[in-house]
Design a protein around this motif. Structure first.
Motif, PDB file in Angstrom:
ATOM      1  N   TYR A  34      70.112  52.596  32.749  1.00  0.00           N
ATOM      2  CA  TYR A  34      69.750  51.365  33.455  1.00  0.00           C
ATOM      3  C   TYR A  34      68.231  51.210  33.582  1.00  0.00           C
ATOM      4  CZ  TYR A  34      74.616  50.345  33.917  1.00  0.00           C
ATOM      5  OH  TYR A  34      75.925  50.041  33.603  1.00  0.00           O
ATOM      6  N   TRP A  39      65.841  47.415  34.348  1.00  0.00           N
ATOM      7  CA  TRP A  39      66.259  46.971  35.666  1.00  0.00           C
ATOM      8  C   TRP A  39      65.484  47.734  36.737  1.00  0.00           C
ATOM      9  CZ3 TRP A  39      72.311  46.275  35.506  1.00  0.00           C
ATOM     10  CH2 TRP A  39      72.625  45.391  34.467  1.00  0.00           C
ATOM     11  N   PRO A  58      69.055  43.883  38.097  1.00  0.00           N
ATOM     12  CA  PRO A  58      68.496  43.227  36.910  1.00  0.00           C
ATOM     13  C   PRO A  58      67.384  42.256  37.303  1.00  0.00           C
ATOM     14  CG  PRO A  58      70.905  43.064  36.936  1.00  0.00           C
ATOM     15  CD  PRO A  58      70.479  43.570  38.277  1.00  0.00           C
TER      16      PRO A  58
END
Length: 153
Positions: A34, A39, A58
């Motif tokens: 991630y 993000w 995000p």
């Protein structure tokens, strides 16, 4: 089944979906994935023995994803979520640039597979273009282009 009636005199309560919990098998591997997506890391805490909470958001989103240890009994890889983008081509290019193995773009319906037509919607109709990717555990992300929201609540 009793049908509920709409009461226009009742004040609407704001409801915001803000966190989606992802079942993962390896917290560090998921954290790296991630981060690779770009993000924002909101937190990585261990508030109790055998509990770890990692949260990412995000860019531009009001909803975050949370994963870790001691959060859910769901099997790793059993989650499906949608990521809405304003430009499907730009998003697909960004994922590719970041080394994310994303599917080819398609238009039509997201499901079933037979309903998918290759490439983004030729008219770039809002809600009409897609691609997908999975995280390291196989949690599925459907990426959908929305340029104009439909009216309503």
């Amino acid at each position: 089944m009793k049908q509920q009636k709409s009461d226009a005199s009742v004040m609407r309560v704001a409801m915001n979906l803000e966190v989606h919990i992802l079942p993962v098998s390896d917290v560090e591997r998921s954290k790296q994935f991630y981060q690779l997506l770009g993000w924002r890391l909101d937190q990585d805490v261990a508030p109790a023995k055998n509990v770890r909470i990692v949260q990412f958001t995000p860019p531009g989103s009001g909803c975050s994803v949370t994963f870790g240890n001691g959060l859910t009994a769901a099997a790793p890889g059993s989650s499906a979520a949608a990521l809405i983008v304003s430009d499907i081509r730009a998003a697909h290019g960004e994922f590719s640039r970041r080394g994310i193995d994303a599917s080819e773009m398609w238009h039509g319906a997201p499901f079933p597979l037979e309903a998918r037509l290759p490439g983004p919607d030729p008219e770039r109709t809002s809600y009409g273009s897609f691609f997908a990717f999975t995280d390291p555990d196989g949690n599925v992300w459907l990426v959908q282009e929305v340029t104009t929201r439909r009216p309503g609540v």
